[in-house]
Design a protein around this motif. Structure first.
Motif, PDB file in Angstrom:
ATOM      1  N   LEU A 129       0.833  -1.205   0.000  1.00  0.00           N
ATOM      2  CA  LEU A 129       0.000   0.000   0.000  1.00  0.00           C
ATOM      3  C   LEU A 129       0.866   1.252   0.000  1.00  0.00           C
ATOM      4  O   LEU A 129       0.591   2.230  -0.704  1.00  0.00           O
ATOM      5  N   LEU A 130       1.904   1.216   0.779  1.00  0.00           N
ATOM      6  CA  LEU A 130       2.804   2.366   0.904  1.00  0.00           C
ATOM      7  C   LEU A 130       3.451   2.712  -0.425  1.00  0.00           C
ATOM      8  O   LEU A 130       3.642   3.880  -0.764  1.00  0.00           O
ATOM      9  N   LEU A 131       3.766   1.668  -1.206  1.00  0.00           N
ATOM     10  CA  LEU A 131       4.421   1.864  -2.496  1.00  0.00           C
ATOM     11  C   LEU A 131       3.427   2.042  -3.643  1.00  0.00           C
ATOM     12  O   LEU A 131       3.819   2.166  -4.799  1.00  0.00           O
ATOM     13  N   GLY A 132       2.136   2.018  -3.288  1.00  0.00           N
ATOM     14  CA  GLY A 132       1.117   2.205  -4.312  1.00  0.00           C
ATOM     15  C   GLY A 132       0.817   0.976  -5.120  1.00  0.00           C
ATOM     16  O   GLY A 132       0.224   1.061  -6.206  1.00  0.00           O
ATOM     17  N   ASN A 133       1.200  -0.211  -4.588  1.00  0.00           N
ATOM     18  CA  ASN A 133       0.984  -1.450  -5.339  1.00  0.00           C
ATOM     19  C   ASN A 133      -0.171  -2.274  -4.819  1.00  0.00           C
ATOM     20  O   ASN A 133      -0.409  -3.387  -5.274  1.00  0.00           O
ATOM     21  N   GLY A 134      -0.882  -1.742  -3.812  1.00  0.00           N
ATOM     22  CA  GLY A 134      -1.998  -2.492  -3.242  1.00  0.00           C
ATOM     23  C   GLY A 134      -3.259  -1.665  -3.279  1.00  0.00           C
ATOM     24  O   GLY A 134      -3.236  -0.452  -3.340  1.00  0.00           O
ATOM     25  N   GLY A 135      -4.377  -2.351  -3.176  1.00  0.00           N
ATOM     26  CA  GLY A 135      -5.648  -1.646  -3.237  1.00  0.00           C
ATOM     27  C   GLY A 135      -6.422  -1.630  -1.963  1.00  0.00           C
ATOM     28  O   GLY A 135      -7.600  -1.348  -1.955  1.00  0.00           O
ATOM     29  N   GLY A 136      -5.706  -1.942  -0.836  1.00  0.00           N
ATOM     30  CA  GLY A 136      -6.455  -1.973   0.419  1.00  0.00           C
ATOM     31  C   GLY A 136      -7.347  -3.164   0.462  1.00  0.00           C
ATOM     32  O   GLY A 136      -6.936  -4.279   0.394  1.00  0.00           O
ATOM     33  N   GLY A 137      -8.650  -2.954   0.553  1.00  0.00           N
ATOM     34  CA  GLY A 137      -9.592  -4.048   0.539  1.00  0.00           C
ATOM     35  C   GLY A 137      -9.901  -4.538   1.927  1.00  0.00           C
ATOM     36  O   GLY A 137      -9.504  -4.016   2.934  1.00  0.00           O
ATOM     37  N   SER A 138     -10.653  -5.605   1.972  1.00  0.00           N
ATOM     38  CA  SER A 138     -11.155  -6.096   3.238  1.00  0.00           C
ATOM     39  C   SER A 138     -10.204  -7.008   3.945  1.00  0.00           C
ATOM     40  O   SER A 138     -10.405  -7.407   5.065  1.00  0.00           O
ATOM     41  N   GLY A 139      -9.161  -7.475   3.300  1.00  0.00           N
ATOM     42  CA  GLY A 139      -8.221  -8.365   3.963  1.00  0.00           C
ATOM     43  C   GLY A 139      -8.624  -9.820   3.890  1.00  0.00           C
ATOM     44  O   GLY A 139      -8.064 -10.645   4.585  1.00  0.00           O
ATOM     45  N   SER A 140      -9.632 -10.171   3.080  1.00  0.00           N
ATOM     46  CA  SER A 140     -10.088 -11.552   3.010  1.00  0.00           C
ATOM     47  C   SER A 140      -9.247 -12.384   2.066  1.00  0.00           C
ATOM     48  O   SER A 140      -9.281 -13.593   2.118  1.00  0.00           O
ATOM     49  N   ASP A 141      -8.468 -11.760   1.183  1.00  0.00           N
ATOM     50  CA  ASP A 141      -7.767 -12.497   0.134  1.00  0.00           C
ATOM     51  C   ASP A 141      -6.828 -13.557   0.679  1.00  0.00           C
ATOM     52  O   ASP A 141      -6.740 -14.645   0.133  1.00  0.00           O
ATOM     53  N   SER A 142      -6.083 -13.247   1.746  1.00  0.00           N
ATOM     54  CA  SER A 142      -5.075 -14.178   2.236  1.00  0.00           C
ATOM     55  C   SER A 142      -5.691 -15.492   2.681  1.00  0.00           C
ATOM     56  O   SER A 142      -5.217 -16.569   2.294  1.00  0.00           O
ATOM     57  N   ARG A 143      -6.732 -15.445   3.487  1.00  0.00           N
ATOM     58  CA  ARG A 143      -7.349 -16.686   3.954  1.00  0.00           C
ATOM     59  C   ARG A 143      -8.153 -17.360   2.857  1.00  0.00           C
ATOM     60  O   ARG A 143      -8.229 -18.580   2.805  1.00  0.00           O
ATOM     61  N   GLN A 144      -8.758 -16.575   1.962  1.00  0.00           N
ATOM     62  CA  GLN A 144      -9.455 -17.195   0.842  1.00  0.00           C
ATOM     63  C   GLN A 144      -8.459 -17.860  -0.104  1.00  0.00           C
ATOM     64  O   GLN A 144      -8.730 -18.932  -0.651  1.00  0.00           O
ATOM     65  N   THR A 145      -7.294 -17.238  -0.272  1.00  0.00           N
ATOM     66  CA  THR A 145      -6.246 -17.855  -1.091  1.00  0.00           C
ATOM     67  C   THR A 145      -5.777 -19.155  -0.462  1.00  0.00           C
ATOM     68  O   THR A 145      -5.607 -20.176  -1.144  1.00  0.00           O
ATOM     69  N   LEU A 146      -5.554 -19.140   0.862  1.00  0.00           N
ATOM     70  CA  LEU A 146      -5.158 -20.360   1.568  1.00  0.00           C
ATOM     71  C   LEU A 146      -6.214 -21.442   1.403  1.00  0.00           C
ATOM     72  O   LEU A 146      -5.892 -22.602   1.101  1.00  0.00           O
ATOM     73  N   ALA A 147      -7.483 -21.062   1.574  1.00  0.00           N
ATOM     74  CA  ALA A 147      -8.570 -22.034   1.436  1.00  0.00           C
ATOM     75  C   ALA A 147      -8.624 -22.604   0.024  1.00  0.00           C
ATOM     76  O   ALA A 147      -8.803 -23.815  -0.169  1.00  0.00           O
ATOM     77  N   ARG A 148      -8.448 -21.742  -0.977  1.00  0.00           N
ATOM     78  CA  ARG A 148      -8.483 -22.203  -2.370  1.00  0.00           C
ATOM     79  C   ARG A 148      -7.352 -23.179  -2.646  1.00  0.00           C
ATOM     80  O   ARG A 148      -7.562 -24.232  -3.276  1.00  0.00           O
ATOM     81  N   GLU A 149      -6.149 -22.859  -2.158  1.00  0.00           N
ATOM     82  CA  GLU A 149      -5.002 -23.732  -2.391  1.00  0.00           C
ATOM     83  C   GLU A 149      -5.182 -25.084  -1.708  1.00  0.00           C
ATOM     84  O   GLU A 149      -4.874 -26.135  -2.280  1.00  0.00           O
ATOM     85  N   LEU A 150      -5.681 -25.069  -0.483  1.00  0.00           N
ATOM     86  CA  LEU A 150      -5.870 -26.326   0.236  1.00  0.00           C
ATOM     87  C   LEU A 150      -6.964 -27.177  -0.413  1.00  0.00           C
ATOM     88  O   LEU A 150      -6.815 -28.401  -0.535  1.00  0.00           O
ATOM     89  N   LEU A 151      -8.043 -26.531  -0.817  1.00  0.00           N
ATOM     90  CA  LEU A 151      -9.140 -27.280  -1.429  1.00  0.00           C
ATOM     91  C   LEU A 151      -8.743 -27.888  -2.771  1.00  0.00           C
ATOM     92  O   LEU A 151      -9.361 -28.861  -3.226  1.00  0.00           O
ATOM     93  N   SER A 152      -7.712 -27.348  -3.403  1.00  0.00           N
ATOM     94  CA  SER A 152      -7.261 -27.889  -4.696  1.00  0.00           C
ATOM     95  C   SER A 152      -6.354 -29.106  -4.530  1.00  0.00           C
ATOM     96  O   SER A 152      -6.019 -29.771  -5.514  1.00  0.00           O
ATOM     97  N   GLN A 153      -5.979 -29.410  -3.272  1.00  0.00           N
ATOM     98  CA  GLN A 153      -5.094 -30.541  -3.013  1.00  0.00           C
ATOM     99  C   GLN A 153      -5.910 -31.808  -2.749  1.00  0.00           C
ATOM    100  O   GLN A 153      -7.096 -31.743  -2.441  1.00  0.00           O
ATOM    101  N   PRO A 154      -5.267 -32.989  -2.888  1.00  0.00           N
ATOM    102  CA  PRO A 154      -5.943 -34.229  -2.468  1.00  0.00           C
ATOM    103  C   PRO A 154      -6.337 -34.120  -0.993  1.00  0.00           C
ATOM    104  O   PRO A 154      -5.552 -33.614  -0.180  1.00  0.00           O
ATOM    105  N   PHE A 155      -7.520 -34.593  -0.666  1.00  0.00           N
ATOM    106  CA  PHE A 155      -8.045 -34.494   0.699  1.00  0.00           C
ATOM    107  C   PHE A 155      -8.089 -33.034   1.160  1.00  0.00           C
ATOM    108  O   PHE A 155      -7.919 -32.734   2.345  1.00  0.00           O
ATOM    109  N   GLY A 156      -8.345 -32.130   0.210  1.00  0.00           N
ATOM    110  CA  GLY A 156      -8.311 -30.704   0.503  1.00  0.00           C
ATOM    111  C   GLY A 156      -9.303 -30.281   1.569  1.00  0.00           C
ATOM    112  O   GLY A 156      -8.984 -29.435   2.413  1.00  0.00           O
ATOM    113  N   GLN A 157     -10.509 -30.860   1.559  1.00  0.00           N
ATOM    114  CA  GLN A 157     -11.493 -30.485   2.565  1.00  0.00           C
ATOM    115  C   GLN A 157     -11.017 -30.861   3.964  1.00  0.00           C
ATOM    116  O   GLN A 157     -11.226 -30.115   4.929  1.00  0.00           O
ATOM    117  N   TRP A 158     -10.360 -32.026   4.064  1.00  0.00           N
ATOM    118  CA  TRP A 158      -9.827 -32.452   5.357  1.00  0.00           C
ATOM    119  C   TRP A 158      -8.701 -31.515   5.808  1.00  0.00           C
ATOM    120  O   TRP A 158      -8.605 -31.168   6.986  1.00  0.00           O
TER     121      TRP A 158
END
Length: 280
Positions: A129-158
């Protein structure tokens, strides 16, 4: 008579820079939590046009940036969070808390490293954000990204379910720290003025309870994402605030939770002043 001292018996100088990093980091953490709580309280009662979506940690960075001298203030907070990150990694890999290498000790050191990684990621977001490369936002991306990556793996739901349960366990542990008094174990409260001591100790108790509730809600959102195999249902603190706000008496409950987070932030200032920082 020879009274020379063997070099091996001369104590090594205490690395004071570790202490400084810890104290600066705790102050930065306190600032962030106080602002998160303040914005969540404003969102709860619709003050200043704030919304629960904007009240997460990354929303706080955008708020800081929009203030007079915002870039300078955000740079200071970013440096503080980097200091906190480094201190946590020193605790984890240098074992400055003398936790050892048994299962319990390794688990505690992993928790230090995890905390460091979380605040390192927040510092990176703030720097973007300081360098002008971020858009702020709600902060949900990190955990949603983690969830997406895990769900794409074998036994992802587990896998995602395990992360969710671990997150909720961390929330319960915050309650344990509060009610057992462990949150005060390394704080030399006698350094506080007597007329402030009781109030600040109570602020820590309330703060850890509030933080526990936030972790529990985040864990529940992750678990719901796992059960429904939908990464979009995961979320961070801002989504937790929205979840609370949407419940019965939501504004009232969110307001209480927000005040608790402010208390947690205040107690970080107490820790910065009074905590015994081990450097080993």
């Amino acid at each position: 008579m020879d009274i020379s001292i063997s070099p091996s018996r001369i104590p090594s100088p205490r690395p004071e820079w570790v202490v400084r990093f810890a104290r600066v980091g705790l102050i930065a953490k306190g600032i962030v939590y106080c602002l998160v709580g303040a914005l969540a309280f404003m969102a709860a009662f619709e003050l200043g046009g704030q919304t629960a979506e904007e009240a997460g940690k990354t929303g706080v960075f955008q708020f800081i940036l929009e203030q007079p001298y915002g870039k300078v203030l955000l740079a200071i907070v970013t440096v503080g969070m980097l200091c906190y990150t480094l201190w946590r990694f020193i605790q984890a890999f240098g074992d400055t808390e003398d936790k050892g290498t048994d299962a319990k000790g390794i688990g505690k050191r992993i928790s230090y490293a995890f905390s460091g990684a979380v605040y390192g990621a927040l510092a990176f977001t703030a720097a973007q954000l300081l360098l002008g490369n971020g858009g702020g936002g709600s902060g949900s991306d990190s955990r949603q990204t983690l969830a997406r990556e895990l769900l794409s793996q074998p036994f992802g739901q587990w896998l995602l379910g395990a992360v969710a349960i671990g997150t909720m366990v961390m929330g319960i542990y915050q309650f344990y720290r509060a009610y057992s008094g462990k949150y005060m174990s390394k704080v030399q409260s006698q350094q506080l003025k007597p007329e402030l001591r009781t109030s600040l100790v109570r602020a820590g108790l309330v703060g850890y309870i509030a933080r526990g509730f936030v972790w529990l809600i985040i864990g529940y959102l992750l678990l719901r994402a796992a059960l429904n195999s939908n990464f979009r249902e995961a979320g961070s603190s801002s989504q937790a605030f929205q979840f609370v706000e949407s419940s019965s008496y939501g504004s009232f409950l969110l307001g209480i939770l927000a005040l608790g987070l402010i208390c947690y932030g205040v107690f970080m200032f107490v820790r910065a002043k009074c905590e015994v920082i081990n450097t080993k």
